[in-house]
Design a protein around this motif. Structure first.
Motif, short mmCIF file in Angstrom:
data_model
loop_
_atom_site.label_atom_id
_atom_site.label_comp_id
_atom_site.label_asym_id
_atom_site.label_seq_id
_atom_site.Cartn_x
_atom_site.Cartn_y
_atom_site.Cartn_z
N ARG A 63 0.85 -1.18 0.00
CA ARG A 63 0.00 0.00 0.00
C ARG A 63 0.89 1.24 0.00
N VAL A 64 0.25 2.39 0.05
CA VAL A 64 1.02 3.64 0.02
C VAL A 64 1.20 4.19 1.42
N GLY A 65 0.18 4.02 2.26
CA GLY A 65 0.24 4.59 3.60
C GLY A 65 -0.17 6.04 3.61
N ARG A 92 1.35 16.17 0.77
CA ARG A 92 2.02 15.40 -0.27
C ARG A 92 3.52 15.70 -0.42
N PRO A 93 3.97 16.96 -0.30
CA PRO A 93 5.40 17.21 -0.51
C PRO A 93 6.30 16.42 0.43
N LEU A 94 5.81 16.13 1.66
CA LEU A 94 6.62 15.34 2.60
C LEU A 94 6.14 13.89 2.67
N ARG A 95 5.39 13.43 1.71
CA ARG A 95 4.84 12.07 1.68
C ARG A 95 4.05 11.78 2.95
N GLY A 96 3.28 12.75 3.42
CA GLY A 96 2.42 12.53 4.59
C GLY A 96 3.14 12.42 5.91
N LEU A 97 4.29 13.06 6.00
CA LEU A 97 5.09 12.95 7.22
C LEU A 97 4.37 13.51 8.45
N ILE A 98 3.46 14.46 8.25
CA ILE A 98 2.83 15.09 9.42
C ILE A 98 1.53 14.40 9.80
N GLN A 99 1.30 13.21 9.29
CA GLN A 99 0.09 12.47 9.65
C GLN A 99 -0.06 12.32 11.17
N PRO A 100 1.01 11.92 11.92
CA PRO A 100 0.85 11.80 13.37
C PRO A 100 0.41 13.09 14.03
N MET A 101 0.78 14.23 13.43
CA MET A 101 0.39 15.51 14.00
C MET A 101 -1.13 15.67 13.88
N GLU A 144 -5.85 4.32 3.61
CA GLU A 144 -4.97 4.98 4.56
C GLU A 144 -4.28 6.19 3.94
N ARG A 145 -4.29 6.28 2.60
CA ARG A 145 -3.71 7.45 1.95
C ARG A 145 -4.31 8.73 2.47
#
Lengths: 365, 373
Positions: free
Chosen positions: A79-81, A87-96, B51-52
């Motif tokens: 999957r992509v996750g 998008r520019p950080l590939r979703g790095l701030i998701q935990p935030m 999850e995207r």
């Protein structure tokens, strides 16, 4: 009685020296009142607890680990996750985003709960989590210097399960109760081999002082005593409820065990507990087995360089530990207990023998 | 009109942070009652990867903020849905997927169906049977948009076409005029069949049973019916048990106009090859006021459980059955005798959080009403 000026002098004489931002610090130190704050923040003991490798490090690790775990699991499952959140950080701030959501959700304290303990314990857990950091040195940056630092850290880590059991008890729900009992059982499974593995390393180096330990690791500890590392690693997985041993939490069976009744920000706090414990154990692991803060010095960073080395080593170990979550199924409780009391105990005793042999051979002096 | 959860998210000084956090962190806990669950699994597996957009499937209602209801909600599941919803901390949202949750779908007009929108406030319906994974993800995206913008955004504008309609005078169909005054339920209608063995068997039975029975008829090929007075039932069973070794089924027919039950024992044989296809029905009529019958479990062991079941569903007491008057298959709190014709199902009322619709005064009223419930 110490006056303000004496305390200020004490801070000033023991500040973290970072050549990279030295001009900024010098400029700030000339401004009244701000200079007190800057001196406090850069005072080495305070810096160790509050910035790196202390609270600031924990926050960084939490953001990184949650993201890394989700992303890695997603990649392993093709999957992509998390992606679309930024998008520019590939979703790095998701935990935030998850953190904000938890922060602003309703906190439910159910009728059956023991109200004071239910609300206090998640916050009180920070005490046993943060206390070991006092004794973890990183180069010159250290809060309390002690020749028995490793022993003290191990003793303080052993306090964390007690708060988890308290959380389960205060929840007064059947799943929380089962989870607490499982947590207690797991504690018995890993604690003895874990302590023996640490003792083997202390015996090998001849001291519990991190400075001596790091100094003696011309060859990293993992090469000198790989068996002790194996036991330490598995004990870390067990102690932090990582997936092969995610027995107390087991969300498919007992719905997050001790934490089942928590919601909102309180759940946000208790969920991070395992990660904080993992961070501390990884710091301990990198001191015992990976040469601690030793690494080539970066002149621009000055005193910060060893801290960065220690932090990076711990984080790399954590990233590897995260891999187990996505590729292993879960052990049953009885299997984990049997493993702890038979094979792991035996292997830890072997590691003790190896340490004794190295000690007697006089290799490490 | 916005639901309360949307208002909660969008109010206050910190609304931008709340909105942003909630938008990207909708963790669904899913209530699977039907095949839509497979589509949900598909939507979150490697093909589409929900999850995207930050939606992580989660098992526990306490720590999440979105329920996805998949499939028909029956009366029993409505309670589950309501409890799950009430466990959730605010702000909480509900998405219903599939035709069953929308209007009943396959089970439309079923007596056991409850619309999810009667039980909890629903943000979005996703039509389809089942909806595609794209549809589900689009539903979640729409909810995100709604949280962010505060209103439903119509992404599709359908062309409007004026249809000319011819007025037709509608005629209501007349009800059927002939109503049987005395509806007749007959279990032994004789039928002419070419069945020599059957005729021989009936003669044999008539000789063996003599005047214990009222009538023996052939009701079809391999089917024989014996009509018995309840007093003689045990004696008939004693005579038949050597020939026929088991009971296939025990049936009760409720005859409301007559105030009677017709109890049927269908017996057959596993040991005699010739008798294997033959089903012999022993029918007897008992009063509805005092429905008692001697149990035949001592002659045919297989009658035991079947009698217990009939005791559950019709309240016919089989005297001598070791189980007694307890409930056997049904839950202990089931109302008595659900298969009797005069049985009435209790109307269930679910508290619906109407606060989400209408003005503030109404909101308070509804809340008070909800508390009482």
């Amino acid at each position: 009685m110490l006056g303000i000026s004496e305390i200020f002098e004490m801070f000033k004489n023991n500040m973290v020296n970072i050549p990279l931002i030295q001009p900024i610090i010098d400029a700030l130190m000339n401004i009244p009142l701000v200079n007190y704050v800057v001196a406090l923040v850069l005072w080495k003991p305070f810096f160790a607890i509050a910035i790196l490798p202390g609270l600031g490090g924990i926050m960084l690790v939490l953001l990184l680990m949650v993201y890394w775990e989700r992303k890695l699991t997603a990649r392993i499952q093709w999957r992509v996750g998390p992606l679309e959140v930024f998008r520019p950080l590939r979703g790095l701030i998701q935990p935030m985003a998850d953190g904000f959501r938890y922060f602003f959700q309703e906190v439910i304290v159910h009728v059956d709960a023991h109200r004071p303990y239910f609300v206090q314990l998640p916050i009180l857990t920070f005490i046993p989590v943060l206390l070991p950091i006092l004794f973890i040195p990183a180069g010159e940056i250290v809060a309390i210097r002690s020749p028995y630092a490793i022993q003290i850290i191990v003793a303080l880590i052993a306090l964390i399960p007690i708060t988890i059991i308290g959380i389960g008890w205060a929840s007064n729900s059947r799943f929380a109760y089962i989870g607490s009992v499982r947590e207690a059982m797991m504690y018995f499974a890993y604690e003895v081999p874990f302590v023996i593995a640490v003792l083997a390393m202390i015996l090998m180096y001849g001291s519990g002082d991190p400075y001596v330990i790091v100094e003696k690791q011309s060859v990293p500890g993992i090469i000198m005593n790989p068996i002790a590392f194996l036991v330490f690693f598995i004990a870390t997985l067990m102690a932090t409820s990582r997936l092969p041993f995610e027995i107390p939490e087991a969300d498919q069976e007992i719905a997050f065990g001790p934490f089942v009744e928590y919601s909102g920000i309180l759940f946000g706090i208790v969920m991070t507990l395992a990660y904080e414990k993992l961070y501390i154990m990884c710091l301990l692991m990198s001191i015992l087995f990976f040469g601690g803060w030793s690494g080539f010095a970066i002149p621009l960073l000055g005193d910060l360089s060893p801290v960065i080395w220690l932090f990076v080593k711990a984080v790399v170990v954590m990233l590897i530990v995260a891999l187990t979550r996505s590729i292993y199924p879960r052990f049953r409780l009885d299997q984990a207990l049997r493993m702890g009391w038979t094979s792991m105990l035996a292997v830890s005793l072997v590691s003790l023998a190896v340490a004794l042999a190295i000690r007697l051979s006089g290799w490490l002096g | 009109m916005d639901s309360r959860s949307i208002q909660v998210v969008r109010s206050g000084v910190l609304a931008p942070i709340k909105k942003w956090g909630t938008k990207w962190s909708l963790w669904p806990v899913h209530l699977v009652t039907a095949c839509c669950g497979a589509e949900l699994a598909h939507a979150f597996a490697s093909g589409y990867d929900g999850e995207r957009i930050g939606a992580l499937n989660y098992g526990i209602a306490r720590q999440t903020n979105l329920i996805i209801v998949e499939g028909a909600i029956t009366r029993k599941m409505a309670r589950v849905l309501r409890i799950t919803w009430e466990q959730m901390p605010e702000p909480r949202f509900v998405i219903v997927m599939g035709a069953c949750g929308l209007k009943g779908g396959l089970f439309w007009n079923g007596y056991h169906l409850v619309k999810p929108s009667d039980v909890v406030p629903v943000e979005y319906f996703i039509p389809g049977c089942p909806p595609t994974p794209e549809g589900l993800l689009r539903g979640i995206r729409s909810l995100q948009e709604k949280i962010w913008e505060g209103k439903n955004r119509n992404s599709i504008d359908f062309n409007k076409i004026e249809l000319a309609r011819k007025e037709i005078e509608r005629r209501i169909p007349t009800p059927p005029k002939i109503i049987a005054r005395n509806p007749f339920i007959k279990v032994d209608v004789p039928k002419d069949v070419d069945w020599a063995f059957g005729n021989r068997l009936v003669n044999e039975l008539k000789e063996g049973l003599g005047n214990l029975v009222e009538r023996i008829t052939i009701t079809g090929k391999n089917r024989i019916c014996i009509r018995v007075n309840p007093k003689n039932l045990q004696r008939v069973a004693v005579k038949l048990k050597d020939k026929f070794d088991h009971v296939k089924s025990v049936n009760v027919i409720d005859v409301p106009y007559d105030n009677t039950f017709i109890v049927e024992y269908v017996v057959s044989s596993y040991s005699n090859r010739e008798l294997m296809p033959v089903l012999v029905t022993i029918a007897t009529k008992i009063s509805k006021k005092n429905p008692k019958l001697p149990s035949l479990h001592s002659y045919w062991v297989s009658a035991d459980y079947l009698e217990r079941e009939m005791q559950d569903l019709f309240g016919v007491t089989f005297e001598g059955n070791p189980w007694g008057n307890r409930k056997f298959l049904l839950a202990p709190d089931t109302p008595d005798y659900p298969l009797r014709k005069d049985f009435k199902l209790e109307e269930e009322v679910y508290a619906r959080d109407e606060a989400t619709e209408g003005s503030k005064n109404e909101e308070q009223k509804q809340e008070q009403g909800g508390d009482k419930e």
